[in-house]
Motif scaffolding. Structure first.
Motif, PDB file in Angstrom:
ATOM      1  N   UNK A  71      29.097  -0.968  -2.118  1.00 48.73           N
ATOM      2  CA  UNK A  71      28.112   0.105  -2.017  1.00 48.73           C
ATOM      3  C   UNK A  71      27.405   0.226  -3.358  1.00 48.73           C
ATOM      4  N   UNK A  72      26.166   0.669  -3.345  1.00 46.87           N
ATOM      5  CA  UNK A  72      25.447   0.893  -4.593  1.00 46.87           C
ATOM      6  C   UNK A  72      24.831  -0.335  -5.230  1.00 46.87           C
ATOM      7  N   UNK A  73      24.709  -1.447  -4.489  1.00 50.11           N
ATOM      8  CA  UNK A  73      24.145  -2.659  -5.096  1.00 50.11           C
ATOM      9  C   UNK A  73      22.660  -2.516  -5.381  1.00 50.11           C
ATOM     10  N   UNK A  74      21.941  -1.737  -4.567  1.00 55.43           N
ATOM     11  CA  UNK A  74      20.518  -1.534  -4.841  1.00 55.43           C
ATOM     12  C   UNK A  74      20.330  -0.736  -6.124  1.00 55.43           C
ATOM     13  N   UNK A  75      21.196   0.251  -6.360  1.00 53.01           N
ATOM     14  CA  UNK A  75      21.101   1.025  -7.598  1.00 53.01           C
ATOM     15  C   UNK A  75      21.446   0.127  -8.796  1.00 53.01           C
ATOM     16  N   UNK A  76      22.407  -0.750  -8.620  1.00 56.05           N
ATOM     17  CA  UNK A  76      22.732  -1.710  -9.674  1.00 56.05           C
ATOM     18  C   UNK A  76      21.532  -2.596  -9.968  1.00 56.05           C
ATOM     19  N   UNK A  77      20.868  -3.067  -8.915  1.00 61.25           N
ATOM     20  CA  UNK A  77      19.687  -3.912  -9.107  1.00 61.25           C
ATOM     21  C   UNK A  77      18.585  -3.147  -9.831  1.00 61.25           C
ATOM     22  N   UNK A  78      18.453  -1.854  -9.556  1.00 61.40           N
ATOM     23  CA  UNK A  78      17.439  -1.045 -10.241  1.00 61.40           C
ATOM     24  C   UNK A  78      17.719  -0.977 -11.738  1.00 61.40           C
ATOM     25  N   UNK A  79      18.991  -0.822 -12.118  1.00 60.81           N
ATOM     26  CA  UNK A  79      19.349  -0.826 -13.544  1.00 60.81           C
ATOM     27  C   UNK A  79      19.007  -2.175 -14.173  1.00 60.81           C
ATOM     28  N   UNK A  80      19.313  -3.245 -13.464  1.00 64.06           N
ATOM     29  CA  UNK A  80      19.073  -4.574 -14.018  1.00 64.06           C
ATOM     30  C   UNK A  80      17.583  -4.881 -14.119  1.00 64.06           C
ATOM     31  N   UNK A  81      16.806  -4.439 -13.139  1.00 58.91           N
ATOM     32  CA  UNK A  81      15.354  -4.614 -13.213  1.00 58.91           C
ATOM     33  C   UNK A  81      14.787  -3.919 -14.441  1.00 58.91           C
ATOM     34  N   UNK A  82      15.242  -2.691 -14.679  1.00 57.59           N
ATOM     35  CA  UNK A  82      14.760  -1.948 -15.841  1.00 57.59           C
ATOM     36  C   UNK A  82      15.150  -2.649 -17.132  1.00 57.59           C
ATOM     37  N   UNK A  83      16.368  -3.184 -17.167  1.00 52.60           N
ATOM     38  CA  UNK A  83      16.823  -3.890 -18.358  1.00 52.60           C
ATOM     39  C   UNK A  83      16.029  -5.150 -18.630  1.00 52.60           C
ATOM     40  N   UNK A  84      15.493  -5.762 -17.575  1.00 45.79           N
ATOM     41  CA  UNK A  84      14.683  -6.974 -17.724  1.00 45.79           C
ATOM     42  C   UNK A  84      13.193  -6.652 -17.813  1.00 45.79           C
ATOM     43  N   UNK A  85      12.878  -5.354 -17.848  1.00 45.89           N
ATOM     44  CA  UNK A  85      11.519  -4.849 -18.018  1.00 45.89           C
ATOM     45  C   UNK A  85      10.596  -5.206 -16.853  1.00 45.89           C
ATOM     46  N   UNK A  86      11.173  -5.278 -15.660  1.00 51.25           N
ATOM     47  CA  UNK A  86      10.370  -5.368 -14.444  1.00 51.25           C
ATOM     48  C   UNK A  86      10.116  -3.951 -13.940  1.00 51.25           C
ATOM     49  N   UNK A  87       8.959  -3.750 -13.329  1.00 48.46           N
ATOM     50  CA  UNK A  87       8.593  -2.427 -12.852  1.00 48.46           C
ATOM     51  C   UNK A  87       8.674  -2.357 -11.330  1.00 48.46           C
ATOM     52  N   UNK A  88       9.137  -1.204 -10.844  1.00 48.24           N
ATOM     53  CA  UNK A  88       9.189  -0.940  -9.410  1.00 48.24           C
ATOM     54  C   UNK A  88       7.978  -0.090  -9.049  1.00 48.24           C
ATOM     55  N   UNK A  89       7.124  -0.627  -8.187  1.00 50.87           N
ATOM     56  CA  UNK A  89       5.935   0.105  -7.745  1.00 50.87           C
ATOM     57  C   UNK A  89       6.294   0.902  -6.493  1.00 50.87           C
ATOM     58  N   UNK A  90       6.156   2.215  -6.568  1.00 55.51           N
ATOM     59  CA  UNK A  90       6.458   3.087  -5.431  1.00 55.51           C
ATOM     60  C   UNK A  90       5.172   3.343  -4.654  1.00 55.51           C
ATOM     61  N   UNK A  91       5.207   3.042  -3.347  1.00 52.76           N
ATOM     62  CA  UNK A  91       4.037   3.236  -2.499  1.00 52.76           C
ATOM     63  C   UNK A  91       4.437   4.097  -1.296  1.00 52.76           C
ATOM     64  N   UNK A  92       3.860   5.287  -1.148  1.00 55.78           N
ATOM     65  CA  UNK A  92       4.212   6.180  -0.039  1.00 55.78           C
ATOM     66  C   UNK A  92       4.004   5.559   1.339  1.00 55.78           C
ATOM     67  N   UNK A  93       3.011   4.655   1.477  1.00 55.79           N
ATOM     68  CA  UNK A  93       2.746   4.037   2.774  1.00 55.79           C
ATOM     69  C   UNK A  93       3.647   2.845   3.064  1.00 55.79           C
ATOM     70  N   UNK A  94       4.412   2.427   2.082  1.00 54.32           N
ATOM     71  CA  UNK A  94       5.384   1.351   2.291  1.00 54.32           C
ATOM     72  C   UNK A  94       6.651   2.017   2.849  1.00 54.32           C
ATOM     73  N   UNK A  95       6.562   2.430   4.109  1.00 53.41           N
ATOM     74  CA  UNK A  95       7.576   3.333   4.669  1.00 53.41           C
ATOM     75  C   UNK A  95       8.217   2.740   5.915  1.00 53.41           C
ATOM     76  N   UNK A  96       9.470   3.127   6.123  1.00 49.99           N
ATOM     77  CA  UNK A  96      10.182   2.777   7.346  1.00 49.99           C
ATOM     78  C   UNK A  96      10.733   4.051   7.968  1.00 49.99           C
ATOM     79  N   UNK A  97      10.957   3.998   9.275  1.00 51.42           N
ATOM     80  CA  UNK A  97      11.609   5.087   9.988  1.00 51.42           C
ATOM     81  C   UNK A  97      13.025   4.655  10.318  1.00 51.42           C
ATOM     82  N   UNK A  98      13.980   5.454   9.888  1.00 51.10           N
ATOM     83  CA  UNK A  98      15.382   5.137  10.143  1.00 51.10           C
ATOM     84  C   UNK A  98      15.984   6.262  10.975  1.00 51.10           C
ATOM     85  N   UNK A  99      16.292   5.972  12.210  1.00 53.14           N
ATOM     86  CA  UNK A  99      16.749   7.016  13.123  1.00 53.14           C
ATOM     87  C   UNK A  99      18.250   7.249  13.058  1.00 53.14           C
ATOM     88  N   UNK A 100      19.001   6.227  12.641  1.00 53.31           N
ATOM     89  CA  UNK A 100      20.457   6.348  12.674  1.00 53.31           C
ATOM     90  C   UNK A 100      21.107   6.237  11.312  1.00 53.31           C
TER      91      UNK A 100
END
Length: 306
Positions: free
Chosen positions: A162-191
């Motif tokens: 669990x938490x591998x995406x959060x780990x990847x976020x830390x590593x991306x920041x450490x490598x100075x890659x940027x995460x672009x947040x886009x409100x329309x890049x959306x999914x619907x998760x019902x369950x």
């Protein structure tokens, strides 16, 4: 933009069917790879017959991040997205991704809408600063990477249940890659995104233990032993302990369960920190991933092209 979409799945045939329907309707030109853990509900047959699926990978491992990495290794696109089997891509998802990539985005993330009575809730962008590093978190079931970025990260860390995406976020920041947040890049998760939960069902570690082992591991691996990082873990534990204590006093939880969970937190943190420091020694490069794609080139799996 040549897009590949990786969909890890395990025993979620109906939800996967809805996810594939949406991908076929909204992303007809994308390469869709379904990575199936050891499902026993007819998932393989569904994928082989579904028009949206281009590749089916069968893995014997009950590990979400192993599935993600197997899909990454097999994908051919120059942009690789990961979508949960319980997620339906929304209108505007592709255009938001294409625009962010065209603007030079390294990683693109967006909200996860969840159905509730009377409407949907929206997951907002979550950011934090850890040891001077600005981190943008994302949901591992709705994210896309430029291929060169995903390869630089060497995928996800398969140690983590669990938490591998959060780990990847830390590593991306450490490598100075940027995460672009886009409100329309959306999914619907019902369950809810229960892939990780399903794949962790066989674990003999209590849920609290898994959570805090993951927390201790990723903080120790990415930052080493720092007072500020140790305080972060302690602060999380104290907040959870207070919430659990409130449930005990409210009669919703037994004191014995509170004690048992507290013990799981302590042992989880200790085990995670030990393993995290060992992982930090094993991979001293900025990517901090000794359990990534490159270490599993001998992975056992079967490939089908429906």
């Amino acid at each position: 933009m040549q897009l590949s979409v990786v969909v890890p799945t395990l025993n979620a045939r109906q939800r996967l069917s809805r996810a594939l329907d949406a991908l076929g309707a909204r992303l007809p030109d994308a390469e869709v790879l379904v990575v199936n853990g050891p499902s026993s509900d007819g998932t393989s047959g569904l994928v082989r017959e579904h028009a949206a699926a281009d590749v089916l990978l069968e893995l014997p491992e009950r590990n979400l991040n192993a599935s993600r990495n197997a899909g990454l290794a097999a994908a051919t696109g120059d942009v690789i997205a990961f979508v949960s089997h319980g997620s339906v891509v929304r209108d505007g998802w592709h255009d938001a991704l294409a625009d962010a990539i065209a603007e030079g985005g390294d990683v693109v993330a967006g909200p996860v809408h969840r159905s509730v009575s009377g409407g949907v809730t929206t997951e907002a962008c979550e950011t934090d600063t850890v040891a001077g590093r600005d981190v943008t978190y994302f949901d591992g079931g709705n994210v896309a990477f430029r291929r060169e970025v995903a390869e630089a990260l060497d995928g996800f860390d398969e140690y983590l249940q669990t938490g591998a995406a959060r780990d990847a976020a830390h590593r991306l920041a450490g490598m100075e890659y940027e995460v672009a947040w886009r409100p329309d890049f959306a999914v619907l998760r019902t369950d809810g995104d229960d892939v990780a939960d399903r794949m962790a069902d066989d674990s003999d570690v209590p849920a609290w233990g898994l959570k805090y082992r993951a927390l201790g591991y990723r903080l120790a691996k990415n930052y080493g032993l720092r007072a500020s990082v140790a305080w972060r873990a302690l602060r999380n534990a104290l907040a959870d302990a207070k919430s659990a204590a409130d449930r005990v006093f409210g009669g919703d939880e037994r004191p014995s369960a509170w004690v048992r969970n507290g013990r799981a937190v302590v042992t989880g943190v200790v085990a995670g920190v030990e393993d995290g420091l060992a992982a930090r020694r094993r991979d001293r490069s900025p990517r901090r991933n000794p359990n990534g794609v490159s270490t599993r080139m001998d992975r056992a799996m079967s490939r089908y092209e429906p």
